[in-house]
Scaffold this active site. Structure first.
Site, PDB file in Angstrom:
ATOM      1  N   GLN A   1      47.268  40.634  31.991  1.00 21.42           N
ATOM      2  CA  GLN A   1      47.188  42.028  32.466  1.00 21.42           C
ATOM      3  C   GLN A   1      46.047  42.227  33.460  1.00 21.42           C
ATOM      4  O   GLN A   1      46.178  42.935  34.452  1.00 21.42           O
ATOM      5  CB  GLN A   1      46.998  42.951  31.252  1.00 21.42           C
ATOM      6  CG  GLN A   1      47.175  44.432  31.589  1.00 21.42           C
ATOM      7  CD  GLN A   1      48.594  44.729  32.062  1.00 21.42           C
ATOM      8  OE1 GLN A   1      49.553  44.394  31.380  1.00 21.42           O
ATOM      9  NE2 GLN A   1      48.722  45.316  33.229  1.00 21.42           N
TER      10      GLN A   1
ATOM     11  N   GLU B   1      39.603  55.663  67.815  1.00 23.07           N
ATOM     12  CA  GLU B   1      39.178  54.373  67.258  1.00 23.07           C
ATOM     13  C   GLU B   1      39.128  54.426  65.726  1.00 23.07           C
ATOM     14  O   GLU B   1      39.633  53.535  65.051  1.00 23.07           O
ATOM     15  CB  GLU B   1      37.807  53.986  67.840  1.00 23.07           C
ATOM     16  CG  GLU B   1      37.355  52.616  67.386  1.00 23.07           C
ATOM     17  CD  GLU B   1      36.233  52.044  68.243  1.00 23.07           C
ATOM     18  OE1 GLU B   1      36.387  51.978  69.475  1.00 23.07           O
ATOM     19  OE2 GLU B   1      35.196  51.680  67.665  1.00 23.07           O
TER      20      GLU B   1
ATOM     21  N   ARG C   1      50.708  29.915  39.845  1.00 24.97           N
ATOM     22  CA  ARG C   1      49.541  29.292  39.184  1.00 24.97           C
ATOM     23  C   ARG C   1      49.587  29.538  37.672  1.00 24.97           C
ATOM     24  O   ARG C   1      49.692  30.685  37.233  1.00 24.97           O
ATOM     25  CB  ARG C   1      48.264  29.900  39.773  1.00 24.97           C
ATOM     26  CG  ARG C   1      46.990  29.571  39.056  1.00 24.97           C
ATOM     27  CD  ARG C   1      46.550  28.151  39.298  1.00 24.97           C
ATOM     28  NE  ARG C   1      45.229  27.905  38.730  1.00 24.97           N
ATOM     29  CZ  ARG C   1      44.760  26.696  38.513  1.00 24.97           C
ATOM     30  NH1 ARG C   1      45.481  25.628  38.804  1.00 24.97           N
ATOM     31  NH2 ARG C   1      43.553  26.532  37.998  1.00 24.97           N
TER      32      ARG C   1
END
Ligand SMILES: Cc1cc2nc3c(=O)[nH]c(=O)nc-3n(C[C@H](O)[C@H](O)[C@H](O)COP(=O)(O)OP(=O)(O)OC[C@H]3O[C@@H](n4cnc5c(N)ncnc54)[C@H](O)[C@@H]3O)c2cc1C
Length: 380
Positions: free
Chosen positions: A281, A244, A270
């Site tokens: 940056q 798991e 955008r």
């Protein structure tokens, strides 16, 4: 260790990703709000072999090598935005199917595995209790020997898949045995008298995965439903946890890949201050860090899968994969939200859900602190 997928693994990864994109995740925003499990999607996953990925082929499973399973699960996470469904599949595979095929008698495997592999049945592992979370050795649920088998009494909490589950692997302490040899694992079907599943618990994330408590009151379990040896529960639990911890976050690799792609598109499109925000940056650094986290997580999980494909023990690697990938997924989900600015914070844009879903990964299958403790036991 080869970093490239084989042709068959690439095609499996692509096939599952396309299936998941087309067939899963419908009405997700509404199901997330209403805490609704995608039962139709689960059955479609069953038909695609995902709910039996790790089971031997003779019992209706995929009989896959661990690296093949990883390719499939990464594809699932890429294509399916429903992290709750992906998590339910993981809890079923690693908490129930795996211990069953590793420790079950031929009769148990013949009865349970085909049903679980096909997705007709859903499995769960019931270990946690009020005073046995991180300290799982402190299990208080009792198993009293009886003429036909055992009588169980106790109370399990936070059990994934319990409200929708058909069979539970329940850990209980056998009365009259010494501490370290007393934990046993039992296979209990949902309609067994004395077993009661509590109502679904409301959670902050993974809301489409169901979770509840399980109450056991004079629950009679026949001897043939003991999984493994009497007193073998701790070993069964540890083996289940190895798988798991190693692979529960395999779908998150696909999710992080998708998050990265969505954010790359966003920072190119955008514009603020007259330029694409990716030109700043500090924004670009977030994209770089998303890439670094994805690739390093891939390395940890792939190393685990590679070791298991060589039939080697990988407890340290399992904990390292879980620890690193859970942190990576949380940071990446937060970065994705921030890159989208205020729009990322608005629920209907379906960006913030990943962060809510990712946060639980630091807790389930052993918290990050416990993973560090395990790694330290091997290293320090
Ligand atoms: C989404 C989700 C799904 C889950 N699914 C299942 C399931 O299917 N089956 C199941 O049995 N359980 C399940 N659990 C329960 C889960 O395994 C436990 O929540 C987890 O092991 C932590 O136990 P706890 O909640 O009791 O926290 P606690 O053990 O009380 O821990 C509280 C805090 O103390 C810290 N802590 C405890 N001990 C130590 C230590 N020795 N050193 C340093 N720090 C320590 C922990 O790291 C944590 O920060 C699930 C939990 C979640 C959130």
């Amino acid at each position: 260790m080869d970093f490239a997928w084989t042709a068959a693994q690439s095609s499996l990864n692509k096939k599952i990703a396309e299936f998941a994109q087309n067939e899963l995740g419908h009405d997700l925003a509404a199901r997330d709000r209403g805490q609704i499990f995608d039962s139709a999607g689960w059955l479609r996953c069953g038909a695609m072999g995902l709910t039996g990925l790790c089971a031997p082929a003779e019992y209706g499973g995929g009989g896959h090598d661990p690296l093949d399973m990883l390719a499939a699960l990464e594809g699932l996470g890429y294509g399916c935005r429903d992290n709750g469904l992906n998590f339910s599949i993981g809890a079923h595979l690693w908490g129930c199917v795996t211990p069953l095929y590793l420790f079950g008698t031929p009769k148990q495997k013949e009865y349970f595995l085909p049903r679980l592999s096909s997705g007709e049945w859903i499995g769960a592992l019931a270990a946690s209790e009020a005073d046995a979370g991180s300290d799982i050795n402190n299990i208080q649920t009792s198993a009293t020997p009886s003429a036909q088998g055992y009588i169980l009494n106790g109370h399990k909490i936070m059990i994934t898949n319990a409200p929708i589950g058909h069979v539970f692997i329940v850990l209980a302490r056998l009365e009259g045995k010494s501490e370290n040899k007393s934990v046993c694992a039992f296979l209990i079907e949902k309609d067994t008298p004395g077993l009661q599943v509590g109502p679904s618990l409301e959670k902050m994330g993974l809301r489409t995965a169901m979770m509840s408590e399980i109450h056991l009151q004079n629950c009679h379990v026949p001897r043939e439903n003991l999984l493994g040896a009497e007193g073998g529960g701790t070993i069964i639990f540890l083996q289940a946890m190895e798988w798991e911890r190693g692979l529960i976050l395999a779908p998150a690799l696909g999710t992080m890949q998708r998050q990265l792609q969505v954010c790359q598109a966003r920072v190119r499109q955008r514009r603020q201050f007259g330029q694409a925000i990716g030109q700043f940056q500090r924004v670009a650094d977030k994209i770089v860090d998303m890439h670094m986290r994805l690739e390093s997580s891939r390395f940890f999980i792939r190393k685990f899968a590679w070791l298991k494909s060589k039939k080697r023990m990988a407890q340290l690697e399992a904990s390292a994969a879980k620890l690193h990938t859970s942190e990576a997924w949380i940071h990446t989900s937060q970065a994705a939200l921030e890159i989208h600015g205020g729009m990322g914070y608005i629920t209907e844009n379906e960006i913030e859900r990943d962060l809510r879903d990712a946060l639980g990964s630091r807790i389930y299958s052993g918290t990050s602190e416990i993973q560090r403790q395990i790694i330290a036991q091997w290293l320090a």
